[in-house]
Scaffold this active site. Structure first.
Site, short mmCIF file in Angstrom:
data_model
loop_
_atom_site.label_atom_id
_atom_site.label_comp_id
_atom_site.label_asym_id
_atom_site.label_seq_id
_atom_site.Cartn_x
_atom_site.Cartn_y
_atom_site.Cartn_z
N ARG A 170 0.83 -1.22 0.00
CA ARG A 170 0.00 0.00 0.00
C ARG A 170 0.85 1.26 0.00
O ARG A 170 1.91 1.31 0.62
CB ARG A 170 -0.91 0.01 1.24
CG ARG A 170 -1.74 -1.25 1.36
CD ARG A 170 -2.50 -1.29 2.64
NE ARG A 170 -3.67 -0.45 2.60
CZ ARG A 170 -4.33 -0.06 3.68
NH1 ARG A 170 -3.91 -0.40 4.88
NH2 ARG A 170 -5.40 0.69 3.57
N HIS A 177 -15.42 6.80 -1.56
CA HIS A 177 -14.56 7.74 -2.27
C HIS A 177 -15.24 9.09 -2.45
O HIS A 177 -14.68 10.15 -2.19
CB HIS A 177 -14.18 7.14 -3.62
CG HIS A 177 -13.42 8.10 -4.47
ND1 HIS A 177 -14.00 8.84 -5.45
CD2 HIS A 177 -12.13 8.49 -4.42
CE1 HIS A 177 -13.10 9.62 -5.99
NE2 HIS A 177 -11.95 9.43 -5.39
N ARG A 209 -11.07 48.84 -6.76
CA ARG A 209 -10.80 49.03 -8.19
C ARG A 209 -11.87 49.97 -8.74
O ARG A 209 -12.98 49.56 -9.00
CB ARG A 209 -10.87 47.69 -8.93
CG ARG A 209 -9.75 46.71 -8.58
CD ARG A 209 -9.99 45.39 -9.29
NE ARG A 209 -8.81 44.53 -9.33
CZ ARG A 209 -8.66 43.44 -8.58
NH1 ARG A 209 -9.58 43.09 -7.72
NH2 ARG A 209 -7.57 42.70 -8.71
N ARG A 230 -7.83 52.93 -5.55
CA ARG A 230 -6.88 52.91 -6.67
C ARG A 230 -7.46 53.66 -7.85
O ARG A 230 -8.62 53.45 -8.20
CB ARG A 230 -6.56 51.48 -7.08
CG ARG A 230 -5.53 51.46 -8.19
CD ARG A 230 -5.25 50.08 -8.67
NE ARG A 230 -6.39 49.54 -9.40
CZ ARG A 230 -6.44 48.29 -9.86
NH1 ARG A 230 -5.44 47.46 -9.61
NH2 ARG A 230 -7.48 47.87 -10.52
N CYS A 258 -2.24 43.06 -2.80
CA CYS A 258 -3.66 43.00 -3.12
C CYS A 258 -3.93 42.16 -4.36
O CYS A 258 -5.05 42.10 -4.86
CB CYS A 258 -4.26 44.39 -3.27
SG CYS A 258 -3.48 45.34 -4.58
C1 PEP Z 1 -2.74 43.10 -9.50
O1 PEP Z 1 -2.27 43.33 -10.61
O2 PEP Z 1 -2.29 42.22 -8.75
C2 PEP Z 1 -3.87 43.88 -9.01
C3 PEP Z 1 -4.31 43.72 -7.78
O3 PEP Z 1 -4.50 44.70 -9.87
P1 PEP Z 1 -5.50 44.20 -11.01
O4 PEP Z 1 -5.79 42.77 -10.74
O5 PEP Z 1 -6.68 45.06 -10.91
O6 PEP Z 1 -4.68 44.43 -12.23
MG MG Z 2 -2.77 45.17 -11.64
#
Ligand code: PEP
Ligand code: MG
Length: 879
Positions: free
Chosen positions: A92, A457, A563, A619, A834
């Site tokens: 196994r 499974h 964004r 942003r 981010c």
């Molecule tokens: C990135 O580029 O990681 C980002 C956070 O900006 P976007 O995804 O809006 O380009």
């Molecule tokens: Mg980006």
């Protein structure tokens, strides 16, 4: 000489990397005196060596295996291939991290015609003859399937034929003579398929079986499982060779699987399943539906009492919920495996809290034992309570993996994948699932099976994936071939809607709406503990007040990325935005921007309100402008009319916005460089919103953070920042308010990372945009990489999607470099991330290690990030 083989008596649980989880735990159980059939483990290093040697087991390893066999023979008083006292073994797999059902197992190895004949001659009981042939036909089938890759189906067809001939429903009803005949038929099938006789030499059988297990480390389903579970390919699997104990010996024997706590809810009670006169794979494969473990007490009271003792010992030893496989042979209990059991997210939280309350774990240990990826499932939808009340279940199976799912019925894994890829929600309905179905199971909203118990499974895999699953609904009358089934008199066809509840096991006709999960109880307790340990702050990527509120509920401490372009897609706003794009002069553009300004300001006010004084990073406009212009002829006409321009001139404008590489085109701060008035408008919107909310809530401290995207050269930032600062200062002065603000930048172009010391002079903060940074570091288009990544996985060039899991080696190096260059120049610089990686546990750990201040991720991943951040701190020894 390297040591490739360890007897169970030579290892312990600390040797998991070398012996694999199963091997280390078999050794540990041996060392604490539990009844384990004594065998040996071939190390994970031997697996790596097998691949290095061109997929061959070298002589040195094989010699140590044979020494292991000899010792095993001595300990057990039986001999391989012996006609008096033959030794049969199981072979196994067992990797460092458990991968249930992903790799291969062979049972009853060591049988051949002579051994079979001798065994029967030595025991006159006709039931024993039946058992021997049952074991033999199982072995031929498994060996052919797993080792020689002949395919189970040929053998299953022969079994079905035999059952039809004998007019019986279950395998157990076949007689010794039937099974003997089957074994003959199986061998003939083997020869037909492979053109050679079934190997009769046990040593040759063993070598081939070991090779097969090593090979199975690289099978497609194992590769998919590893990718999903962050298990590196380089780990390899160990192989465990163990003397057989026979659950299929007679009616005094059986086999089972059990958990010391309920793996679905976490409740402290023994949970499991048991089959009399059966071998292990019968329980797991779901071929027969097993009885609940409690019933074992009636059938085998002594073995049951022993088993209960073992459960206690193991929990007290491992301080965690155990998942065990065991066999009873002639009423005597043998332990074949134990491991920390896989569990649902709900169960994981409850068990962790209970273990703290019971004194098994500290709070930090409890936090460390939760798999952050699992938390996602807690946040998954449930059925709308009212709609559910009104619905009547058509049938019921086992609630094998919680959550609610609703979708169109499909019958094959391929269909699930295909329908899923085109955006359909599907429920995969199968007689039973096998590991090959994994990609289809992943694509489905839910899984419904006719056969199989809680440990089948389908159940185990679905729980791991957090996908809703109802298993073992025997009332379904299935016709897989014609893609239909009937349940409670209702016929379902491919494409019909069905709803299933993975907690209750209920099955409903049609669509039942789902609602977000609400989290309480242990979740809060664990999260509160996690927050005590973590150093990283967790923010969220949110563009709407609704997302922001959700994220706050889930513990976000700020917005790390708003964004702003996402605010323009709504019907009423896009018109003004298009007007801005169509402007021929600065005046026209400013006039259009003036229309947009109040929308933006309103949005930002709501975000500040939702965040109650916590930081908010806004942003500035990032995407290429062509994303906003119409493509539809009608819409183009409408735009032309609204602008008082000709259709041709609008079309010419649209054509002029076309770019060959839009992701590297006129976007990000380049927009603000060309049209500074956009940055001016956005600054006004941010600052005015901040001023208004600050005035309304003097108790909050609103400190706007403006983020300039896609900077690669400090002069870009400087240029745009000048407009921001002039505008912001004028707004603040006009309002007569004392307000500070920050202007920072994303680090998402490799050149920005390379020149971070320059950029840090101008930036109040950095935030890594690892989506673009990954795109531009690899040179992989983030929108198209999916097309070829699977070839990269197959060729072992990549193990994971670098857009999901941070490439710490390359992209990570740039991040580290940016930190090391930027911080000394500007010690007050705060740094976050981010990109999508901000919610991926291993990437969060990396961010912790290189000293980021925060991670920012989508709202539903906030708890995942909080937990991962705490685990990173705990792993570093934070108490
Ligand atoms: C990135 O580029 O990681 C980002 C956070 O900006 P976007 O995804 O809006 O380009
Ligand atoms: Mg980006």
């Amino acid at each position: 000489m390297a040591k490739w083989v360890y007897m169970f008596s030579e290892g312990d649980m600390t040797m998991r990397n070398l012996l694999g989880g199963k091997g280390a735990n078999l050794a540990e159980m041996t060392s604490i005196g539990l009844p384990v059939p004594q065998g040996f483990t071939i190390t994970t290093e031997a697996c790596t060596q097998y691949y290095e040697d061109g997929r061959k087991i070298n002589d040195e390893i094989m010699a140590q295996v044979m020494e292991g066999v000899k010792k095993m023979e001595e300990i057990n008083g039986k001999k391989f291939g012996d006609l008096q006292n033959p030794l049969l073994v199981s072979v196994r797999s067992g990797a460092r991290a458990s991968m249930p059902g992903m790799m291969d197992t062979i049972l009853n190895l060591g049988l051949n015609d002579e051994v079979v004949a001798a065994m029967i001659a030595g025991n006159p009981d006709p039931k024993f003859e039946r058992f021997v042939y049952d074991s033999y036909r199982r072995f031929i089938q498994m060996f052919s399937d797993v080792v020689m890759e002949v395919g189970k189906k040929y053998f299953e067809q022969l079994i079905d034929q035999m059952k039809a001939e004998k007019n019986v429903k279950f395998d157990v009803e076949l007689t010794a003579a039937d099974l003997k005949k089957l074994a003959e038929q199986f061998k003939a099938e083997y020869k037909k398929q492979l053109g050679e006789d079934f190997p009769s030499d046990p040593v040759q059988q063993l070598k081939l079986a070991i090779e097969a297990v090593f090979r199975s480390w690289d099978n497609p389903r194992a590769n998919v499982y590893r990718r999903d579970n962050d298990i590196p390919y380089s780990w390899g699997t160990a192989v465990n060779v163990m003397p057989m104990v026979f659950g299929n010996l007679n009616d005094e024997s059986g086999t089972g699987v059990a958990f010391t706590r309920d793996p679905a809810t976490g409740e402290k009670k023994l949970m499991g399943e048991f089959l009399i006169n059966a071998q292990g794979e019968d329980v797991v494969a779901g071929v027969r539906t097993p009885m609940p473990i409690a019933q074992m007490e009636k059938e085998f009271p002594d073995a049951y009492a022993d088993f209960i003792k073992v459960c206690d010992i193991l929990e007290n030893h491992y301080h965690d919920m155990q998942d065990m496989e065991f066999t009873v042979e002639n009423k005597k209990l043998f332990m074949l495996q134990c491991r920390n059991g896989k569990r649902t997210a709900q169960a994981a939280l409850k068990i962790a809290c209970d273990l703290v309350d019971e004194g098994h774990k500290t709070e930090a240990e409890a936090v460390a034992m939760i798999d952050p990826r699992n938390l996602d499932t807690l946040l998954h939808p449930q059925f709308d309570a009212k709609a559910l009340k009104a619905a009547t279940p058509l049938g019921k199976g086992l609630g094998a993996s919680p959550g609610a799912a609703c979708g169109k019925v499909v019958f094959t894994a391929e269909d699930a994948e295909e329908w899923g890829a085109r955006g359909e929600k599907v429920v995969l309905v199968r007689l039973e699932t096998s590991p090959e179905d994994i990609t289809g199971m992943k694509a489905a909203q839910g899984i419904l099976t006719v056969r199989g118990g809680m440990t089948s499974h389908a159940a185990v895999v679905a729980r791991g994936m957090g996908t809703c699953c109802v298993s073992g609904c025997g009332d379904i009358n299935m016709d897989e071939e014609n893609k239909k089934f009937t349940l409670a008199g209702k016929e379902f066809h491919e494409g019909d809607y069905i709803s299933i509840d993975g907690s209750t096991g209920n099955i409903y006709e049609g669509e039942i709406p789902t609602v977000d999960a609400s989290i309480a109880g242990e979740f809060g307790r664990i999260m509160a503990w996690a927050d005590k340990y973590r150093r990283l702050k967790v923010r969220t990527n949110a563009d709407t007040p609704r997302d922001a509120k959700k994220a706050r509920e889930l513990g976000a401490e700020g917005i790390g990325l708003c964004r702003t372009e996402h605010m323009f897609f709504e019907e009423d706003r896009i018109a003004a935005f298009r007007e801005m794009i169509c402007a021929d002069t600065v005046e026209e553009r400013v006039a259009a921007l003036d229309k947009i300004l109040p929308y933006q300001q309103g949005d930002f006010e709501q975000l500040y309100e939702a965040l109650e004084g916590c930081p908010v990073v806004i942003r500035f406009l990032d995407p290429p402008l062509h994303e906003f212009v119409p493509t539809d002829e009608e819409d183009i006409k409408k735009l032309a009319a609204a602008q008082g321009k000709s259709v041709e001139s609008i079309k010419a404008l649209i054509a002029s916005l076309h770019e060959f590489n839009p992701m590297m085109g006129h976007r990000g701060c380049r927009l603000a460089v060309t049209y500074p008035e956009i940055a001016v408008m956005q600054t006004k919107a941010v600052i005015r919103a901040a001023i208004n909310v600050q005035k309304a809530h003097p108790e909050w401290k609103i400190d706007p953070e403006i983020m300039i995207p896609l900077v690669g050269e400090v002069k870009e930032l400087k240029y745009v920042k000048k407009f921001v600062v002039e505008t912001a200062d004028a707004e603040i002065a006009a309002a007569g308010i004392d307000m500070k603000y920050q202007v920072g930048t994303m680090i998402e172009i490799p050149r920005a990372a390379l020149t971070a010391d320059e950029i840090a002079k101008e930036a109040d903060f950095f935030c890594f945009g690892t989506n673009d940074l990954t795109q531009m570091t690899y040179g992989f288009s983030r929108d198209d990489a999916g097309k070829f990544l699977s070839a990269y996985y197959d060729a072992k060039i990549l193990e994971n999607d670098p857009f999901a899991k941070l490439d710490q080696v390359g992209v990570g190096k740039l991040m580290k470099m940016a930190m090391e260059l930027g911080k000394p120049v500007n010690p007050a610089l705060t740094v976050g991330i981010c990109g999508e990686h901000g919610g991926d546990p291993s990437s969060v750990e990396f961010c912790h290690k290189i000293g980021l201040d925060y991670v920012s991720c989508s709202p539903f991943r906030v708890p995942v990030a909080r937990l991962a951040a705490a685990q990173a701190a705990i792993a570093e020894g934070v108490k």
